[in-house]
Design a protein around this motif. Sequence first.
Motif, PDB file in Angstrom:
ATOM      1  N   VAL A  65      -7.862   9.141  -4.005  1.00  0.00           N
ATOM      2  CA  VAL A  65      -7.443   9.822  -2.786  1.00  0.00           C
ATOM      3  C   VAL A  65      -8.634   9.849  -1.831  1.00  0.00           C
ATOM      4  O   VAL A  65      -9.760  10.149  -2.241  1.00  0.00           O
ATOM      5  CB  VAL A  65      -6.984  11.272  -3.084  1.00  0.00           C
ATOM      6  CG1 VAL A  65      -6.613  12.003  -1.806  1.00  0.00           C
ATOM      7  CG2 VAL A  65      -5.825  11.283  -4.071  1.00  0.00           C
ATOM      8  N   THR A  72      -5.141   9.565   2.327  1.00  0.00           N
ATOM      9  CA  THR A  72      -4.706   8.242   1.907  1.00  0.00           C
ATOM     10  C   THR A  72      -4.851   8.196   0.387  1.00  0.00           C
ATOM     11  O   THR A  72      -5.862   8.657  -0.144  1.00  0.00           O
ATOM     12  CB  THR A  72      -5.586   7.146   2.535  1.00  0.00           C
ATOM     13  OG1 THR A  72      -5.561   7.294   3.958  1.00  0.00           O
ATOM     14  CG2 THR A  72      -5.098   5.760   2.152  1.00  0.00           C
ATOM     15  N   SER A  73      -3.849   7.649  -0.294  1.00  0.00           N
ATOM     16  CA  SER A  73      -3.932   7.601  -1.748  1.00  0.00           C
ATOM     17  C   SER A  73      -3.463   6.254  -2.267  1.00  0.00           C
ATOM     18  O   SER A  73      -2.776   5.505  -1.567  1.00  0.00           O
ATOM     19  CB  SER A  73      -3.082   8.716  -2.364  1.00  0.00           C
ATOM     20  OG  SER A  73      -1.712   8.507  -2.089  1.00  0.00           O
ATOM     21  N   TRP A  74      -3.844   5.961  -3.504  1.00  0.00           N
ATOM     22  CA  TRP A  74      -3.417   4.734  -4.152  1.00  0.00           C
ATOM     23  C   TRP A  74      -3.380   4.965  -5.655  1.00  0.00           C
ATOM     24  O   TRP A  74      -4.135   5.768  -6.186  1.00  0.00           O
ATOM     25  CB  TRP A  74      -4.351   3.575  -3.808  1.00  0.00           C
ATOM     26  CG  TRP A  74      -5.772   3.828  -4.198  1.00  0.00           C
ATOM     27  CD1 TRP A  74      -6.384   3.449  -5.368  1.00  0.00           C
ATOM     28  CD2 TRP A  74      -6.772   4.540  -3.446  1.00  0.00           C
ATOM     29  NE1 TRP A  74      -7.695   3.888  -5.383  1.00  0.00           N
ATOM     30  CE2 TRP A  74      -7.956   4.563  -4.204  1.00  0.00           C
ATOM     31  CE3 TRP A  74      -6.758   5.170  -2.205  1.00  0.00           C
ATOM     32  CZ2 TRP A  74      -9.121   5.177  -3.768  1.00  0.00           C
ATOM     33  CZ3 TRP A  74      -7.926   5.783  -1.778  1.00  0.00           C
ATOM     34  CH2 TRP A  74      -9.093   5.779  -2.552  1.00  0.00           C
ATOM     35  N   ASP A  75      -2.475   4.290  -6.313  1.00  0.00           N
ATOM     36  CA  ASP A  75      -2.358   4.345  -7.764  1.00  0.00           C
ATOM     37  C   ASP A  75      -1.934   2.956  -8.228  1.00  0.00           C
ATOM     38  O   ASP A  75      -0.759   2.605  -8.184  1.00  0.00           O
ATOM     39  CB  ASP A  75      -1.346   5.411  -8.185  1.00  0.00           C
ATOM     40  CG  ASP A  75      -1.309   5.611  -9.695  1.00  0.00           C
ATOM     41  OD1 ASP A  75      -1.834   4.736 -10.432  1.00  0.00           O
ATOM     42  OD2 ASP A  75      -0.733   6.618 -10.133  1.00  0.00           O
ATOM     43  N   VAL A 120      -0.801  13.653  -5.781  1.00  0.00           N
ATOM     44  CA  VAL A 120      -2.105  13.926  -5.160  1.00  0.00           C
ATOM     45  C   VAL A 120      -2.626  15.277  -5.635  1.00  0.00           C
ATOM     46  O   VAL A 120      -3.787  15.404  -6.057  1.00  0.00           O
ATOM     47  CB  VAL A 120      -2.026  13.879  -3.620  1.00  0.00           C
ATOM     48  CG1 VAL A 120      -3.296  14.454  -2.982  1.00  0.00           C
ATOM     49  CG2 VAL A 120      -1.796  12.459  -3.139  1.00  0.00           C
ATOM     50  N   MET A 145       1.147   4.269  -3.100  1.00  0.00           N
ATOM     51  CA  MET A 145       0.530   5.552  -2.765  1.00  0.00           C
ATOM     52  C   MET A 145       1.112   6.644  -3.659  1.00  0.00           C
ATOM     53  O   MET A 145       2.221   6.534  -4.173  1.00  0.00           O
ATOM     54  CB  MET A 145       0.697   5.891  -1.294  1.00  0.00           C
ATOM     55  CG  MET A 145       2.077   6.267  -0.866  1.00  0.00           C
ATOM     56  SD  MET A 145       2.065   6.557   0.933  1.00  0.00           S
ATOM     57  CE  MET A 145       3.642   7.316   1.119  1.00  0.00           C
ATOM     58  N   GLY A 203       0.816  -1.213   0.000  1.00  0.00           N
ATOM     59  CA  GLY A 203       0.000   0.000   0.000  1.00  0.00           C
ATOM     60  C   GLY A 203       0.846   1.257   0.000  1.00  0.00           C
ATOM     61  O   GLY A 203       0.522   2.238  -0.652  1.00  0.00           O
ATOM     62  N   ARG A 204       1.935   1.227   0.734  1.00  0.00           N
ATOM     63  CA  ARG A 204       2.831   2.388   0.749  1.00  0.00           C
ATOM     64  C   ARG A 204       3.552   2.544  -0.577  1.00  0.00           C
ATOM     65  O   ARG A 204       3.876   3.643  -0.986  1.00  0.00           O
ATOM     66  CB  ARG A 204       3.836   2.259   1.888  1.00  0.00           C
ATOM     67  CG  ARG A 204       3.185   2.343   3.252  1.00  0.00           C
ATOM     68  CD  ARG A 204       4.190   2.840   4.275  1.00  0.00           C
ATOM     69  NE  ARG A 204       3.626   2.866   5.597  1.00  0.00           N
ATOM     70  CZ  ARG A 204       2.892   3.859   6.077  1.00  0.00           C
ATOM     71  NH1 ARG A 204       2.639   4.909   5.337  1.00  0.00           N
ATOM     72  NH2 ARG A 204       2.406   3.819   7.288  1.00  0.00           N
ATOM     73  N   ARG A 207      -7.034   4.485  -9.304  1.00  0.00           N
ATOM     74  CA  ARG A 207      -6.263   5.424  -8.487  1.00  0.00           C
ATOM     75  C   ARG A 207      -7.254   6.315  -7.764  1.00  0.00           C
ATOM     76  O   ARG A 207      -8.380   6.501  -8.197  1.00  0.00           O
ATOM     77  CB  ARG A 207      -5.279   6.226  -9.322  1.00  0.00           C
ATOM     78  CG  ARG A 207      -5.913   7.052 -10.407  1.00  0.00           C
ATOM     79  CD  ARG A 207      -4.874   7.461 -11.453  1.00  0.00           C
ATOM     80  NE  ARG A 207      -5.461   8.283 -12.492  1.00  0.00           N
ATOM     81  CZ  ARG A 207      -6.211   7.844 -13.487  1.00  0.00           C
ATOM     82  NH1 ARG A 207      -6.493   6.568 -13.589  1.00  0.00           N
ATOM     83  NH2 ARG A 207      -6.695   8.673 -14.380  1.00  0.00           N
TER      84      ARG A 207
END
Length: 156
Positions: free
Chosen positions: A89, A145-148, A18, A12, A8-9, A87
């Motif tokens: 946020v 919190t973000s993800w891509d 972001v 991000m 997960g890190r 992706r």
Amino acid sequence: MAVTQRRGRRIMMTPDEVDAFLATERTCRVATVSRDGAPHASPLWFAWDGTSLWLYSIIRSKRWSDLRKDPRIAVVVDAGEEYGELRGVELTGTAEFVGESPRVGEPCPELDAPERLFARRVFGLDEMPHDGRHAWIRLTPDAVTSWDFRKLAALG
């Protein structure tokens, strides 16, 4: 000894990613808590100024009523169709009401920049049109919190 980051890190977004993502997306999903404790989620257009998310909400909405009673808020902005392109946020914190309610355009220097930004992004105008039905909510997030998932390909 090196610490292995959780996946997960590793997927991000960076702070710049972001900012770029929030500057280009248009629709978010706002989650609130109703009086009886039930969650409520609804879509809404927004503007991101690099620090805060600005929401222009109808004041007679369930979202507005929920936030007046309990200002805790979570907002998700996401994009992508296929798994490998997802992706997004999530921003959480406390909603702040800014300006008059409903907003009719009374001078409010704090709203000058977000209204200009929102008017250009959403309406393609240089000035914010006011309909006497909406008002401003600002979320300066306590947590982001973000993800891509596009970064998964690089992880192998």
